[in-house]
Design a protein around this motif. Structure first.
Motif, PDB file in Angstrom:
ATOM      1  N   ARG A 166      65.941 -71.136  -7.882  1.00 43.72           N
ATOM      2  CA  ARG A 166      64.709 -72.073  -8.367  1.00 43.72           C
ATOM      3  C   ARG A 166      64.089 -72.737  -7.258  1.00 43.72           C
ATOM      4  NH1 ARG A 166      67.119 -75.445 -12.761  1.00 43.72           N
ATOM      5  NH2 ARG A 166      68.727 -75.894 -11.138  1.00 43.72           N
ATOM      6  N   SER A 167      64.777 -73.467  -6.326  1.00 40.20           N
ATOM      7  CA  SER A 167      64.282 -74.346  -5.387  1.00 40.20           C
ATOM      8  C   SER A 167      63.546 -73.660  -4.250  1.00 40.20           C
ATOM      9  CB  SER A 167      65.376 -75.213  -4.871  1.00 40.20           C
ATOM     10  OG  SER A 167      64.956 -76.010  -3.692  1.00 40.20           O
TER      11      SER A 167
ATOM     12  N   ASN B  42      62.169 -75.140  -1.797  1.00 38.78           N
ATOM     13  CA  ASN B  42      62.755 -75.905  -0.679  1.00 38.78           C
ATOM     14  C   ASN B  42      64.186 -75.133  -0.122  1.00 38.78           C
ATOM     15  OD1 ASN B  42      60.834 -77.907  -0.350  1.00 38.78           O
ATOM     16  ND2 ASN B  42      61.976 -79.192  -1.621  1.00 38.78           N
ATOM     17  N   ASN B  43      65.047 -74.707  -1.010  1.00 34.12           N
ATOM     18  CA  ASN B  43      66.213 -73.964  -0.655  1.00 34.12           C
ATOM     19  C   ASN B  43      65.854 -72.594   0.020  1.00 34.12           C
ATOM     20  OD1 ASN B  43      68.368 -75.638  -1.304  1.00 34.12           O
ATOM     21  ND2 ASN B  43      68.510 -75.083  -3.415  1.00 34.12           N
TER      22      ASN B  43
ATOM     23  N   THR C 276      63.446 -65.729  -7.847  1.00 34.01           N
ATOM     24  CA  THR C 276      63.291 -66.164  -6.569  1.00 34.01           C
ATOM     25  C   THR C 276      61.930 -66.184  -6.119  1.00 34.01           C
ATOM     26  OG1 THR C 276      65.630 -65.778  -5.978  1.00 34.01           O
ATOM     27  CG2 THR C 276      64.198 -66.348  -4.229  1.00 34.01           C
TER      28      THR C 276
ATOM     29  N   GLU D 259      55.031 -74.423  -0.583  1.00 34.62           N
ATOM     30  CA  GLU D 259      56.399 -75.221  -0.648  1.00 34.62           C
ATOM     31  C   GLU D 259      57.654 -74.481   0.032  1.00 34.62           C
ATOM     32  OE1 GLU D 259      57.193 -78.386  -2.323  1.00 34.62           O
ATOM     33  OE2 GLU D 259      55.000 -78.167  -2.274  1.00 34.62           O
TER      34      GLU D 259
ATOM     35  N   ASN E 104      72.141 -68.612  -8.299  1.00 30.17           N
ATOM     36  CA  ASN E 104      71.298 -69.817  -8.764  1.00 30.17           C
ATOM     37  C   ASN E 104      72.031 -71.090  -8.589  1.00 30.17           C
ATOM     38  OD1 ASN E 104      71.015 -71.395 -11.368  1.00 30.17           O
ATOM     39  ND2 ASN E 104      69.320 -70.480 -11.336  1.00 30.17           N
ATOM     40  N   GLU E 105      71.055 -72.112  -8.481  1.00 26.69           N
ATOM     41  CA  GLU E 105      71.741 -73.324  -7.965  1.00 26.69           C
ATOM     42  C   GLU E 105      72.578 -73.862  -9.170  1.00 26.69           C
ATOM     43  OE1 GLU E 105      67.592 -73.159  -5.962  1.00 26.69           O
ATOM     44  OE2 GLU E 105      68.679 -72.436  -7.946  1.00 26.69           O
TER      45      GLU E 105
ATOM     46  N   ASN F 298      74.897 -77.129  -1.974  1.00 27.60           N
ATOM     47  CA  ASN F 298      73.736 -76.721  -2.303  1.00 27.60           C
ATOM     48  C   ASN F 298      73.512 -75.375  -1.617  1.00 27.60           C
ATOM     49  OD1 ASN F 298      71.083 -76.636  -0.576  1.00 27.60           O
ATOM     50  ND2 ASN F 298      70.552 -78.105  -1.966  1.00 27.60           N
TER      51      ASN F 298
END
Length: 182
Positions: A33-34, A36-37, A59, A66, A129-130, A158
Motif C-alpha cells: 500500500r505504501s 514510499n515503501n 501495488t 510519491e 502487504n504491510e 517495515n
C-alpha cells in the motif's frame, strides 16, 4: 577521513546500469500500500543491481510522484513489470527454474542466516502487504520461506527495511561466499 563527493563515487549511468550483469535476484511486491515503501525497494534494487521488480495486486506502479520521492530515479534503471496475479507470476517463475521464496514467518521457515544460496541459481523474493504479510496462497505456492530473525517485542519490520535486510544478505551470499564466484 573526508566524505566523498558524489562525482568521486563512480556510479553507473542509466545506460551502464541497464547493460551491467545483474545480481540474480528478483523482488515481488504483492499488495503493498505504501508508495514510499515501493520507492525505497526500487532504490535498494538499484543499489544491488537486481534483475527486476514485479509489482502485483494493488501495488502502485511508476510513474508516480510519491514513488519517485523515495526511488530518486531508480524506477528508470531497475526493470519492473506489473502482474495482477501473484500466484500466476510465482508459477511462471518456478517454470523458469527461479527459486521463489516468500519472506514471512511460517511453520518450517528457514532463518535468513541459515538460508544457503546456490551458485548460478536465480531467486525471487516475495514481500507482502504491510499489515497482513504474504498471503497464505502465495506462501503455499513458493518453494519455501525465509524468516528474518527478530529478538525484540515487535513481530514485524517495515517492508522496505525487510527488503533491504534480505537483499543485502543474499547479495553477500551470492557474490562473496565460497561457492559463488561472481
Amino acid at each position: 577521513m573526508r566524505k566523498l563527493e558524489t562525482n568521486e563515487l563512480q556510479r553507473k549511468t542509466v545506460d551502464d546500469f541497464k547493460q551491467a550483469e545483474k545480481t540474480p535476484l528478483i523482488i515481488i511486491l504483492d499488495d503493498i500500500r505504501s508508495l514510499n515503501n515501493i520507492g525505497s525497494v526500487f532504490r535498494t534494487a538499484d543499489a544491488f543491481l537486481l534483475e527486476k521488480i514485479y509489482l502485483c495486486g494493488i501495488t502502485a506502479t511508476p510513474p508516480n510522484k510519491e514513488i519517485h520521492k523515495t526511488a530518486l530515479g531508480a524506477t528508470e534503471t531497475v526493470a519492473w513489470e506489473h502482474c495482477p496475479n501473484v500466484i500466476e507470476l510465482i508459477e511462471k517463475l518456478k517454470s523458469e527454474d527461479v527459486q521463489v521464496m516468500a519472506i514471512e514467518q511460517v511453520e518450517g521457515s528457514v532463518m535468513l542466516q541459515d538460508f544457503e544460496t546456490q551458485a548460478h541459481q536465480k531467486y525471487a523474493l516475495v514481500f507482502g502487504n504491510e499489515v497482513f504479510g504474504v498471503n497464505q496462497q502465495a506462501v503455499s505456492a513458493c518453494h519455501g520461506t525465509i524468516e528474518i530473525p527478530q529478538l525484540g517485542t515487535k513481530h514485524s519490520l517495515n517492508i522496505a527495511v525487510s527488503a533491504g535486510i534480505v537483499v543485502w544478505d543474499l547479495f553477500k551470499k551470492l557474490h562473496y561466499s565460497a561457492g559463488n564466484t561472481r
